[in-house]
Design an enzyme around this catalytic site. Sequence first.
Site, PDB file in Angstrom:
ATOM      1  N   GLU A   9     -11.388  -9.448  79.616  1.00  0.00           N
ATOM      2  CA  GLU A   9     -12.208 -10.563  79.124  1.00  0.00           C
ATOM      3  C   GLU A   9     -11.299 -11.800  79.119  1.00  0.00           C
ATOM      4  O   GLU A   9     -10.822 -12.253  78.080  1.00  0.00           O
ATOM      5  CB  GLU A   9     -12.741 -10.275  77.711  1.00  0.00           C
ATOM      6  CG  GLU A   9     -13.731 -11.342  77.237  1.00  0.00           C
ATOM      7  CD  GLU A   9     -14.233 -11.115  75.826  1.00  0.00           C
ATOM      8  OE1 GLU A   9     -13.804 -10.146  75.180  1.00  0.00           O
ATOM      9  OE2 GLU A   9     -15.062 -11.934  75.362  1.00  0.00           O
ATOM     10  N   GLN A  16      -9.645  -3.772  67.875  1.00  0.00           N
ATOM     11  CA  GLN A  16      -9.702  -5.230  68.097  1.00  0.00           C
ATOM     12  C   GLN A  16      -8.311  -5.879  68.233  1.00  0.00           C
ATOM     13  O   GLN A  16      -8.099  -6.772  69.041  1.00  0.00           O
ATOM     14  CB  GLN A  16     -10.466  -5.887  66.935  1.00  0.00           C
ATOM     15  CG  GLN A  16     -10.433  -7.409  66.904  1.00  0.00           C
ATOM     16  CD  GLN A  16     -11.412  -8.035  67.878  1.00  0.00           C
ATOM     17  OE1 GLN A  16     -12.623  -7.984  67.672  1.00  0.00           O
ATOM     18  NE2 GLN A  16     -10.904  -8.610  68.952  1.00  0.00           N
ATOM     19  N   HIS A  73     -13.630  -3.233  76.204  1.00  0.00           N
ATOM     20  CA  HIS A  73     -13.538  -4.650  76.508  1.00  0.00           C
ATOM     21  C   HIS A  73     -12.440  -4.730  77.565  1.00  0.00           C
ATOM     22  O   HIS A  73     -11.294  -4.364  77.282  1.00  0.00           O
ATOM     23  CB  HIS A  73     -13.120  -5.446  75.279  1.00  0.00           C
ATOM     24  CG  HIS A  73     -14.201  -5.599  74.254  1.00  0.00           C
ATOM     25  ND1 HIS A  73     -14.732  -4.548  73.578  1.00  0.00           N
ATOM     26  CD2 HIS A  73     -14.846  -6.712  73.809  1.00  0.00           C
ATOM     27  CE1 HIS A  73     -15.676  -4.992  72.748  1.00  0.00           C
ATOM     28  NE2 HIS A  73     -15.761  -6.307  72.866  1.00  0.00           N
ATOM     29  N   ASP A 108     -23.546  -9.164  72.370  1.00  0.00           N
ATOM     30  CA  ASP A 108     -22.126  -9.206  71.995  1.00  0.00           C
ATOM     31  C   ASP A 108     -21.910  -9.764  70.586  1.00  0.00           C
ATOM     32  O   ASP A 108     -21.491  -9.053  69.687  1.00  0.00           O
ATOM     33  CB  ASP A 108     -21.310  -9.989  73.021  1.00  0.00           C
ATOM     34  CG  ASP A 108     -19.802  -9.809  72.848  1.00  0.00           C
ATOM     35  OD1 ASP A 108     -19.383  -8.955  72.044  1.00  0.00           O
ATOM     36  OD2 ASP A 108     -19.041 -10.509  73.531  1.00  0.00           O
ATOM     37  N   HIS A 110     -21.522  -6.330  68.132  1.00  0.00           N
ATOM     38  CA  HIS A 110     -20.535  -6.120  67.054  1.00  0.00           C
ATOM     39  C   HIS A 110     -21.248  -6.288  65.717  1.00  0.00           C
ATOM     40  O   HIS A 110     -21.393  -7.403  65.212  1.00  0.00           O
ATOM     41  CB  HIS A 110     -19.376  -7.123  67.163  1.00  0.00           C
ATOM     42  CG  HIS A 110     -18.549  -6.943  68.395  1.00  0.00           C
ATOM     43  ND1 HIS A 110     -17.326  -6.299  68.382  1.00  0.00           N
ATOM     44  CD2 HIS A 110     -18.779  -7.286  69.683  1.00  0.00           C
ATOM     45  CE1 HIS A 110     -16.840  -6.278  69.626  1.00  0.00           C
ATOM     46  NE2 HIS A 110     -17.705  -6.868  70.420  1.00  0.00           N
ATOM     47  N   HIS A 145     -24.164  -3.929  74.087  1.00  0.00           N
ATOM     48  CA  HIS A 145     -22.843  -4.417  73.638  1.00  0.00           C
ATOM     49  C   HIS A 145     -23.015  -5.384  72.475  1.00  0.00           C
ATOM     50  O   HIS A 145     -23.459  -6.518  72.654  1.00  0.00           O
ATOM     51  CB  HIS A 145     -22.102  -5.113  74.787  1.00  0.00           C
ATOM     52  CG  HIS A 145     -20.690  -5.461  74.443  1.00  0.00           C
ATOM     53  ND1 HIS A 145     -19.598  -4.906  75.079  1.00  0.00           N
ATOM     54  CD2 HIS A 145     -20.175  -6.279  73.495  1.00  0.00           C
ATOM     55  CE1 HIS A 145     -18.493  -5.383  74.555  1.00  0.00           C
ATOM     56  NE2 HIS A 145     -18.813  -6.232  73.580  1.00  0.00           N
TER      57      HIS A 145
HETATM   58 FE   FE2 Z   1     -17.498  -7.559  72.465  1.00  0.00          FE
END
Ligand code: FE2
Length: 425
Positions: free
Chosen positions: A213, A152, A210, A309, A59, A57
């Site tokens: 979270e 996102q 996701h 992440d 970005h 995971h």
């Molecule tokens: Fe993430």
Amino acid sequence: MLDLIIRNANLADGCTGVDIAVENGLISDVAPALDARAHREIDAGGRLVSPPFVDSHFHLDSTLTYGQPRVNESGTLLEGIELWGELKPNLTAENIKARALELCHWAIARGTLAIRSHVDVSDDRLLAVEALLELREEIKPYIDLQLVAFPQDGYLRCPGSAANLEKALDLGVDVVGGIPHFERSMADGSASIKTLCELAAERGLRVDMHCDESDDPQSRHIEMLTFQTQRLGLQDRVTGSHLTSMHSMDNYYVSKLIPLMAEAHMHVVANPLINITLQGRHDTYPKRRGMTRVKELMEAGINVAFGQDALMDPWYSFGSQDMLEVAHMGLHLAQMTGQAQMRQMFEAVTGNAAKVMGLEGYGLEPGCRADMVILQAKDPHDALRLKSARLHVIRRGKVIAETPPVISRLALEDQTIEVDFHFSV
Ligand code: FE2
């Protein structure tokens, strides 16, 4: 004559004194004292040899942007999302690709040879998709890169996301993403999960959302993701990332949820560094840790991995792509300090993460791809304690990165002492 032999290796499962033979980029034999010769021989000297680290995971599109255009001063997830929104209009495909490539170089140095990266598809220009699809091909000899179409700004909340996400999949992005807890309502979150899972089922793709979270104990998106996984026959192909709400949920409800997740063969990715930093921000004291219930999920037989992440970006101002640092934080948060538990924590950044990505030929058995890391450690406990140097990183049988052993030399009055932080009792 073989291509490579590694002599006298310790393996993560506790086997010691093993030789590993490599031919044509694959592992051909694993046994003690192999009677064979090779073009290159490396003496592991009783050190740990592991399959490579896997970051399930990450970005890549936002990484290494620290301070642009400003720093996230509150440290919250929401200021991070705001900041990313400010940064996005100034991005170029070249800039995204250059930063992502630099990060991949860090990963190789740390022995991380597979990365699943979410890629933001909320921007109509899809610059990050373009940049990372190019990088996926170019970096293939060294890193297995898997991309997730990640809305996102919300799949339903952001008007262009649905069309952009499909376009990203058409262009070759591998996995369907989502962010149900960021939609406008619980109902919209549920609707986004249903639509996105149906899209994945139609296209034969994996899902990685996701999911929840947040610190909200009432959030029920994990239940919905589990339900849709079961309904659409997506078992083993769906990952719930973060699941931090589970930290705060009522125990009675969790006693229902975890068996449902196990039944759906869901994969879970916790991101310990980010969870401990971003969650619990509205708490005074006691302050919640915010990581999902790793120990209980593992005990239920659910595959749990850890991810990095974020790294030097709007959400996290630290990190060096060291999956041992990630696992080190994870074992502290989960309080998994027993011997078997430590091995599970090591697995969370190796084998378990490979299962999340569905990597083929991963491992140290004959027939697997000859991808390995030789660590300055004798076992997983040592590796986690010291975040040990990756002495040799091997890809398809070739050494692609080397780091000298970390040794300090003390010049004391009457003697010189070498310290490497290992001990024998
Ligand atoms: Fe993430």
